[in-house]
Design an enzyme around this catalytic site. Structure first.
Site, PDB file in Angstrom:
ATOM      1  N   ARG A 131       0.759  -1.052  -0.079  1.00  0.00           N
ATOM      2  CA  ARG A 131      -0.072  -0.086   0.128  1.00  0.00           C
ATOM      3  C   ARG A 131       0.739   1.246   0.031  1.00  0.00           C
ATOM      4  NH1 ARG A 131      -3.830  -0.757   4.541  1.00  0.00           N
ATOM      5  NH2 ARG A 131      -4.888   1.018   4.035  1.00  0.00           N
ATOM      6  N   HIS A 179      -6.629   7.889  11.810  1.00  0.00           N
ATOM      7  CA  HIS A 179      -5.827   6.667  12.052  1.00  0.00           C
ATOM      8  C   HIS A 179      -4.451   6.565  11.494  1.00  0.00           C
ATOM      9  CE1 HIS A 179     -10.506   5.437  11.068  1.00  0.00           C
ATOM     10  NE2 HIS A 179     -10.188   5.488  12.618  1.00  0.00           N
ATOM     11  N   CYS A 238      14.001  -0.729  14.034  1.00  0.00           N
ATOM     12  CA  CYS A 238      14.468   0.638  14.666  1.00  0.00           C
ATOM     13  C   CYS A 238      15.748   0.805  14.401  1.00  0.00           C
ATOM     14  CB  CYS A 238      13.955   0.413  16.156  1.00  0.00           C
ATOM     15  SG  CYS A 238      14.463   2.096  17.102  1.00  0.00           S
ATOM     16  N   GLN A 275      -9.984   9.783   8.039  1.00  0.00           N
ATOM     17  CA  GLN A 275      -9.864   8.333   8.307  1.00  0.00           C
ATOM     18  C   GLN A 275      -8.791   7.713   7.590  1.00  0.00           C
ATOM     19  OE1 GLN A 275     -13.572   6.307   9.303  1.00  0.00           O
ATOM     20  NE2 GLN A 275     -14.168   7.969   8.042  1.00  0.00           N
ATOM     21  N   ASN A 322     -21.561  10.531  -1.496  1.00  0.00           N
ATOM     22  CA  ASN A 322     -21.131   9.090  -1.527  1.00  0.00           C
ATOM     23  C   ASN A 322     -21.657   8.355  -2.595  1.00  0.00           C
ATOM     24  OD1 ASN A 322     -20.857   6.086  -0.746  1.00  0.00           O
ATOM     25  ND2 ASN A 322     -20.169   6.927   1.252  1.00  0.00           N
ATOM     26  N   ILE A 323     -21.095   7.371  -3.139  1.00  0.00           N
ATOM     27  CA  ILE A 323     -21.710   6.745  -4.396  1.00  0.00           C
ATOM     28  C   ILE A 323     -23.185   5.934  -4.137  1.00  0.00           C
ATOM     29  CG2 ILE A 323     -19.678   6.474  -6.011  1.00  0.00           C
ATOM     30  CD1 ILE A 323     -19.203   3.797  -4.878  1.00  0.00           C
ATOM     31  N   ILE A 334      -5.289   7.175   5.606  1.00  0.00           N
ATOM     32  CA  ILE A 334      -3.706   7.052   5.956  1.00  0.00           C
ATOM     33  C   ILE A 334      -2.847   7.383   4.812  1.00  0.00           C
ATOM     34  CG2 ILE A 334      -4.256   5.489   8.042  1.00  0.00           C
ATOM     35  CD1 ILE A 334      -2.921   3.266   6.297  1.00  0.00           C
ATOM     36  N   CYS A 379      17.164   1.245  18.541  1.00  0.00           N
ATOM     37  CA  CYS A 379      16.947   0.062  19.438  1.00  0.00           C
ATOM     38  C   CYS A 379      17.155  -1.346  18.699  1.00  0.00           C
ATOM     39  CB  CYS A 379      16.049   0.036  20.627  1.00  0.00           C
ATOM     40  SG  CYS A 379      14.371  -0.461  20.072  1.00  0.00           S
TER      41      CYS A 379
HETATM   42  C1  BJW Z   1     -17.272   6.649  -2.785  1.00  0.00           C
HETATM   43  C2  BJW Z   1     -16.496   6.711  -3.837  1.00  0.00           C
HETATM   44  C3  BJW Z   1     -16.315   7.858  -4.647  1.00  0.00           C
HETATM   45  C4  BJW Z   1     -16.255   4.852  -3.004  1.00  0.00           C
HETATM   46  N1  BJW Z   1     -16.915   9.022  -4.236  1.00  0.00           N
HETATM   47  N2  BJW Z   1     -17.576   7.978  -2.425  1.00  0.00           N
HETATM   48  C5  BJW Z   1     -18.559   0.936  19.171  1.00  0.00           C
HETATM   49  C6  BJW Z   1     -19.473   0.326  18.440  1.00  0.00           C
HETATM   50  C7  BJW Z   1     -19.211  -1.090  17.993  1.00  0.00           C
HETATM   51  C8  BJW Z   1     -17.585  -1.193  17.830  1.00  0.00           C
HETATM   52  C9  BJW Z   1     -16.818  -0.332  18.203  1.00  0.00           C
HETATM   53  C10 BJW Z   1     -17.320   0.881  18.918  1.00  0.00           C
HETATM   54  N3  BJW Z   1     -16.349   1.411  19.446  1.00  0.00           N
HETATM   55  C11 BJW Z   1     -15.299   0.900  18.991  1.00  0.00           C
HETATM   56  C12 BJW Z   1     -15.505  -0.258  18.148  1.00  0.00           C
HETATM   57  C13 BJW Z   1     -14.656  -1.267  17.537  1.00  0.00           C
HETATM   58  C14 BJW Z   1     -13.892  -0.830  16.212  1.00  0.00           C
HETATM   59  C15 BJW Z   1     -15.166  -0.484  15.252  1.00  0.00           C
HETATM   60  O1  BJW Z   1     -15.562   0.256  14.972  1.00  0.00           O
HETATM   61  N4  BJW Z   1     -15.549  -1.670  14.838  1.00  0.00           N
HETATM   62  C16 BJW Z   1     -16.737  -1.558  13.866  1.00  0.00           C
HETATM   63  C17 BJW Z   1     -16.204  -2.111  12.532  1.00  0.00           C
HETATM   64  C18 BJW Z   1     -17.960  -2.297  14.603  1.00  0.00           C
HETATM   65  N5  BJW Z   1     -13.173   0.413  16.405  1.00  0.00           N
HETATM   66  C19 BJW Z   1     -12.158   0.478  16.808  1.00  0.00           C
HETATM   67  O2  BJW Z   1     -11.525  -0.359  17.282  1.00  0.00           O
HETATM   68  C20 BJW Z   1     -11.375   1.741  17.062  1.00  0.00           C
HETATM   69  N6  BJW Z   1     -10.495   1.946  18.118  1.00  0.00           N
HETATM   70  C21 BJW Z   1     -11.297   2.149  19.514  1.00  0.00           C
HETATM   71  O3  BJW Z   1     -12.584   2.853  19.397  1.00  0.00           O
HETATM   72  O4  BJW Z   1     -10.842   2.194  20.458  1.00  0.00           O
HETATM   73  C22 BJW Z   1     -11.379   2.189  21.881  1.00  0.00           C
HETATM   74  C23 BJW Z   1     -12.430   0.950  21.933  1.00  0.00           C
HETATM   75  C24 BJW Z   1     -11.878  -0.141  21.341  1.00  0.00           C
HETATM   76  C25 BJW Z   1     -12.742  -1.620  21.213  1.00  0.00           C
HETATM   77  C26 BJW Z   1     -13.878  -1.515  21.553  1.00  0.00           C
HETATM   78  C27 BJW Z   1     -14.354  -0.326  22.285  1.00  0.00           C
HETATM   79  C28 BJW Z   1     -13.564   1.049  22.370  1.00  0.00           C
HETATM   80  C29 BJW Z   1     -10.094   1.897  15.845  1.00  0.00           C
HETATM   81  C30 BJW Z   1     -10.534   1.889  14.659  1.00  0.00           C
HETATM   82  C31 BJW Z   1      -9.546   1.998  13.724  1.00  0.00           C
HETATM   83  C32 BJW Z   1      -9.725   1.582  12.315  1.00  0.00           C
HETATM   84  N7  BJW Z   1      -8.488   1.370  11.513  1.00  0.00           N
HETATM   85  C33 BJW Z   1      -8.689   1.095  10.290  1.00  0.00           C
HETATM   86  C34 BJW Z   1      -7.297   0.723   9.538  1.00  0.00           C
HETATM   87  C35 BJW Z   1      -6.433   1.857   9.622  1.00  0.00           C
HETATM   88  C36 BJW Z   1      -4.922   1.503   9.081  1.00  0.00           C
HETATM   89  C37 BJW Z   1      -5.375   1.117   7.565  1.00  0.00           C
HETATM   90  O5  BJW Z   1      -5.942   1.665   6.564  1.00  0.00           O
HETATM   91  O6  BJW Z   1      -4.426   0.176   7.131  1.00  0.00           O
HETATM   92  O7  BJW Z   1      -9.381   2.549   9.548  1.00  0.00           O
HETATM   93  S1  BJW Z   1     -10.105   0.180   9.706  1.00  0.00           S
HETATM   94  C38 BJW Z   1     -10.522   0.830   8.105  1.00  0.00           C
HETATM   95  O8  BJW Z   1     -11.945   1.496   8.242  1.00  0.00           O
HETATM   96  C39 BJW Z   1      -9.620   2.011   8.203  1.00  0.00           C
HETATM   97  C40 BJW Z   1     -10.429   2.988   7.506  1.00  0.00           C
HETATM   98  O9  BJW Z   1     -10.039   4.469   7.780  1.00  0.00           O
HETATM   99  C41 BJW Z   1     -11.808   2.865   8.235  1.00  0.00           C
HETATM  100  C42 BJW Z   1     -13.024   3.613   7.863  1.00  0.00           C
HETATM  101  O10 BJW Z   1     -13.205   2.950   6.435  1.00  0.00           O
HETATM  102  P1  BJW Z   1     -13.909   4.102   5.298  1.00  0.00           P
HETATM  103  O11 BJW Z   1     -12.862   5.190   5.176  1.00  0.00           O
HETATM  104  O12 BJW Z   1     -15.118   4.484   5.652  1.00  0.00           O
HETATM  105  O13 BJW Z   1     -13.856   2.893   4.094  1.00  0.00           O
HETATM  106  P2  BJW Z   1     -14.704   2.200   3.473  1.00  0.00           P
HETATM  107  O14 BJW Z   1     -14.071   1.374   2.551  1.00  0.00           O
HETATM  108  O15 BJW Z   1     -15.588   1.342   4.492  1.00  0.00           O
HETATM  109  O16 BJW Z   1     -15.988   2.811   2.747  1.00  0.00           O
HETATM  110  C43 BJW Z   1     -15.745   3.665   1.517  1.00  0.00           C
HETATM  111  C44 BJW Z   1     -17.076   4.383   1.211  1.00  0.00           C
HETATM  112  O17 BJW Z   1     -16.661   5.268   0.175  1.00  0.00           O
HETATM  113  C45 BJW Z   1     -18.055   3.733   0.873  1.00  0.00           C
HETATM  114  O18 BJW Z   1     -19.074   4.013   1.590  1.00  0.00           O
HETATM  115  C46 BJW Z   1     -18.282   3.746  -0.830  1.00  0.00           C
HETATM  116  O19 BJW Z   1     -19.644   3.696  -0.847  1.00  0.00           O
HETATM  117  C47 BJW Z   1     -17.669   5.111  -0.675  1.00  0.00           C
HETATM  118  N8  BJW Z   1     -17.079   5.508  -2.067  1.00  0.00           N
HETATM  119  N9  BJW Z   1     -15.923   5.375  -4.170  1.00  0.00           N
HETATM  120  C48 BJW Z   1     -17.790   8.832  -3.233  1.00  0.00           C
HETATM  121  N10 BJW Z   1     -15.463   7.879  -5.828  1.00  0.00           N
HETATM  122 ZN    ZN Z   2      13.144   1.389  19.231  1.00  0.00          ZN
END
Ligand code: BJW
Ligand code: ZN
Length: 294
Positions: free
Chosen positions: A98, A151, A200, A133, A266-267, A135, A203
């Protein structure tokens, strides 16, 4: 019940804009661009919350949906601390791929529209801030200054031993990762020994990408800054996110709850759509520049 007839289109637009500014969120979101433009022109503090969809037109796959598969894995299954613990080589292959992909990509008209709008608003004593969100750093590349990266970024590492965070744009990030990370499902796991993965310089501990994985906490300073912006904004744009990952997924509904207009680009519809006053369906590289008039 009073029955109101608008004699002119502009009277209707004014009424709708006032309703939106007063925070009336209807069940059926509006897709009236002219009404949105009036709301935007009156906004003093705009928050744009972005997700993977804003970078899709730059050629970067989204996280979910068909583009979210890497080899035979769902991207969300690899972006976890457990996956890194079990197989750091596999996770580094995924991120190495990536990093290289993103290094070859450029911001698209949606990123540029936000950066231009920020500059225009600033010149008028107004404010636009991007909370992303993503990276991929494409907002920075486009010139966005008011930016909160929830993120993390692909181009920072964190030492799993001493915790030091470093900028890193090397390609490959370690010699053993050269030519590895191809997304084809037939490609076998490279099984790189841990000693040959990124280490690193202080270290020699194992480095990891400085990104937030599932189950990990977001940086509290960034989260606080984001919350302050959300509390103060008088218009929120939700662009290219599936609105399923917390805490980001609750940001815009929270803003809508206090009566502030929210516009989704959004699409397709998302779980958040019904909370929002506006929904503009289509590629945000087309809809957003039009909406912001840049
Ligand atoms: C277009 C288009 C075009 C396409 N024009 N539109 C409360 C309730 C339930 C669960 C939880 C909660 N609180 C926390 C959680 C757990 C968890 C979570 O949310 N789980 C859910 C899946 C249910 N969250 C966490 O763990 C977070 N930590 C946290 O809250 O800590 C405290 C805690 C922990 C555990 C329990 C409770 C509290 C951390 C979340 C970290 C997310 N990390 C990632 C990876 C980052 C690194 C990497 O990229 O490799 O972040 S996951 C991934 O999803 C990435 C993204 O930033 C993130 C969001 O995705 P995004 O950006 O929405 O992308 P897509 O692909 O899902 O959607 C794309 C959209 O674009 C679509 O709608 C398309 O239609 C649209 N689209 N082309 C316009 N041209
Ligand atoms: Zn180190």
């Amino acid at each position: 019940m009073a029955f109101c007839v608008f004699t002119t289109r502009s009277a209707f637009l004014r009424r709708m804009a006032t309703a939106s500014l007063a925070g009336k969120v209807r069940k059926q979101p509006s897709s009236d661009m002219a009404v949105f433009r009036t709301v935007f022109q009156n906004a003093k503090h705009v928050v744009a919350l972005t997700g993977a969809g804003i970078s899709a037109e730059s050629g970067i796959p989204t996280f979910r949906g068909s583009g979210g598969l890497w080899r035979k894995y769902n991207a969300q299954d690899i972006a976890t601390p457990g996956a890194f613990l079990a197989n750091p080589s596999l996770v580094w292959e995924f991120y190495s791929y990536r990093r290289d992909l993103v290094l070859s990509k450029k911001p698209n008209p949606a990123h540029h529209a936000l950066a231009k709008a920020e500059a225009q608003l600033e010149a008028e004593g107004r404010r636009l801030v991007v909370i992303t969100q993503n990276i991929d750093e494409l907002h920075r590349d486009a010139g966005t200054k008011n930016l909160l990266e929830l993120h993390g970024t692909l181009f920072r590492t964190r030492c799993t031993n001493c915790g030091i965070i470093s900028e890193n744009r090397a390609s490959p990030i370690s010699p053993a990762l050269a030519g590895k990370g191809a997304p084809d499902p037939e490609v076998p796991d490279a099984r790189i020994p841990e000693q040959e993965l990124p280490r690193c310089s202080k270290c020699a501990g194992l480095l990891r990408p400085h990104v937030v994985w599932f189950g990990e906490s977001l940086d509290p300073d960034i989260l606080n800054s984001a919350q302050k912006e959300l509390d103060k904004c008088d218009l929120c744009l939700v662009i290219g996110t599936s609105s399923v990952v917390y805490p980001a997924a609750m940001f815009a509904p929270g803003v809508a709850d206090r009566g502030v207009p929210v516009a989704e680009f959004n699409i397709e519809s998302t779980p958040g759509t019904e909370n929002f006053g506006f929904h503009f369906e289509g590629f945000c590289g087309s809809t957003l520049p039009k909406a912001l008039g840049v």
